[in-house]
Motif scaffolding. Structure first.
Motif, PDB file in Angstrom:
ATOM      1  N   LEU A  10       1.000  -1.159   0.113  1.00  0.00           N
ATOM      2  CA  LEU A  10      -0.001  -0.060  -0.003  1.00  0.00           C
ATOM      3  C   LEU A  10       0.926   1.429  -0.083  1.00  0.00           C
ATOM      4  N   LEU A  11       0.917   1.943  -0.951  1.00  0.00           N
ATOM      5  CA  LEU A  11       1.579   3.143  -1.137  1.00  0.00           C
ATOM      6  C   LEU A  11       0.789   4.485  -1.095  1.00  0.00           C
ATOM      7  N   LEU A  12       0.714   5.073  -0.005  1.00  0.00           N
ATOM      8  CA  LEU A  12      -0.246   6.321   0.261  1.00  0.00           C
ATOM      9  C   LEU A  12       0.505   7.670   0.051  1.00  0.00           C
ATOM     10  N   ASP A  13      -0.137   8.727  -0.503  1.00  0.00           N
ATOM     11  CA  ASP A  13      -0.012   9.910  -0.698  1.00  0.00           C
ATOM     12  C   ASP A  13      -0.170  10.425   0.944  1.00  0.00           C
ATOM     13  N   LEU A  14       0.079  11.618   1.293  1.00  0.00           N
ATOM     14  CA  LEU A  14       0.134  12.057   2.807  1.00  0.00           C
ATOM     15  C   LEU A  14      -0.949  13.272   2.695  1.00  0.00           C
ATOM     16  N   ASP A  15      -0.866  14.321   1.999  1.00  0.00           N
ATOM     17  CA  ASP A  15      -1.439  15.426   2.125  1.00  0.00           C
ATOM     18  C   ASP A  15      -3.117  15.102   1.611  1.00  0.00           C
ATOM     19  N   GLY A  16      -4.093  15.430   2.235  1.00  0.00           N
ATOM     20  CA  GLY A  16      -5.450  14.598   1.703  1.00  0.00           C
ATOM     21  C   GLY A  16      -5.875  13.552   1.760  1.00  0.00           C
ATOM     22  N   THR A  17      -4.684  12.864   2.033  1.00  0.00           N
ATOM     23  CA  THR A  17      -4.896  11.101   2.124  1.00  0.00           C
ATOM     24  C   THR A  17      -4.906  10.714   3.644  1.00  0.00           C
ATOM     25  N   ILE A  18      -3.864  10.911   4.093  1.00  0.00           N
ATOM     26  CA  ILE A  18      -3.452  10.288   5.459  1.00  0.00           C
ATOM     27  C   ILE A  18      -4.158  11.496   6.324  1.00  0.00           C
ATOM     28  N   ALA A  19      -3.926  12.762   6.171  1.00  0.00           N
ATOM     29  CA  ALA A  19      -4.672  13.799   7.086  1.00  0.00           C
ATOM     30  C   ALA A  19      -4.894  14.767   6.008  1.00  0.00           C
ATOM     31  N   ASP A  20      -5.906  15.546   6.694  1.00  0.00           N
ATOM     32  CA  ASP A  20      -6.430  16.876   6.093  1.00  0.00           C
ATOM     33  C   ASP A  20      -5.529  18.040   6.395  1.00  0.00           C
ATOM     34  N   THR A  21      -4.334  17.909   5.555  1.00  0.00           N
ATOM     35  CA  THR A  21      -3.560  19.121   5.849  1.00  0.00           C
ATOM     36  C   THR A  21      -3.628  20.178   5.029  1.00  0.00           C
TER      37      THR A  21
END
Length: 222
Positions: A10-21
């Protein structure tokens, strides 16, 4: 012949995916460039610079002679205010833990620079759950180029065809799809979710639970 399951990741983006940054990033960007602009940039104007690391984004609106100062203004604001303004997307830690429990490797591929990406993952309590981080500082060609997906594939020892790339932007879907990975368009904190519905992703995830289900679907197809 070994019957051991082939690895997935599983390869995740960070901004807007893991957190609403994103609201926090927009404010940090405006703080960074404030001394050198006559009018604060809009969210859309900030978002239009995304792709490379923060320094290059800031450089769009700041004279080269002031770029070091502006970049430090960004990081100071971002780090000091993160705890008050950013929370982990509800359920995303459980999705990561679920993937790991199934034997999947987990990585993050973000347009953030390494400093802010690592800081964010540490502050949100995910650093120890992520096996490899690809930031914009780690590639020569940022998203939508697929370089970071191939790098994650090598570091995680998982073929690109067995990676699920999940992100909230067209660049995420293009980077994953261009490499030959499976893709999930996540809409729960996307800046413009309407752009993603018809982006050609293998999965469209309105809710975090949809990503959980996509992982199960792929895992069942071993």
């Amino acid at each position: 012949m070994s019957l051991e399951k082939r690895p997935r990741a599983l390869l995740l983006d960070l901004d807007g995916t893991i957190a609403d940054t994103l609201p926090h990033i927009f404010n940090a960007y405006r703080h960074a460039v404030a001394p050198w602009v006559t009018k604060p940039p809009t969210d859309a104007e900030v978002e239009a610079t995304f792709g490379p690391a923060e320094r290059d984004c800031i450089g769009v609106m700041v004279p080269a002679a002031n770029l070091d100062e502006a970049e430090e203004r960004f990081h100071s604001y971002y780090e000091e205010e993160l705890g008050r303004n950013v929370q982990l997307v509800q359920g995303i830690a459980e999705v990561i833990d679920h993937a790991r429990a199934l034997g999947w490797r987990v990585g993050v591929f973000t347009g953030k620079g390494r400093r802010s990406a690592r800081f964010t993952l540490v502050e949100l309590g995910l650093w120890d759950r992520v096996e490899h981080l690809v930031s914009s500082d780690d590639v020569t060609r940022p998203k939508p180029d697929s370089e970071g997906v191939f790098q994650a594939s090598e570091k995680l020892a998982v073929p690109v065809a067995r990676i699920l790339m999940a992100g909230d932007s067209l660049a995420d879907i293009q980077a994953g799809g261009g490499a030959g990975a499976q893709t999930a368009a996540v809409l729960w904190a996307a800046f413009r979710p309407e752009r993603l519905r018809d982006a050609g992703a293998d999965f469209v995830c309105e809710r975090v639970a949809d990503l959980y289900n996509a992982i199960d679907h792929l895992n069942a197809g071993e």
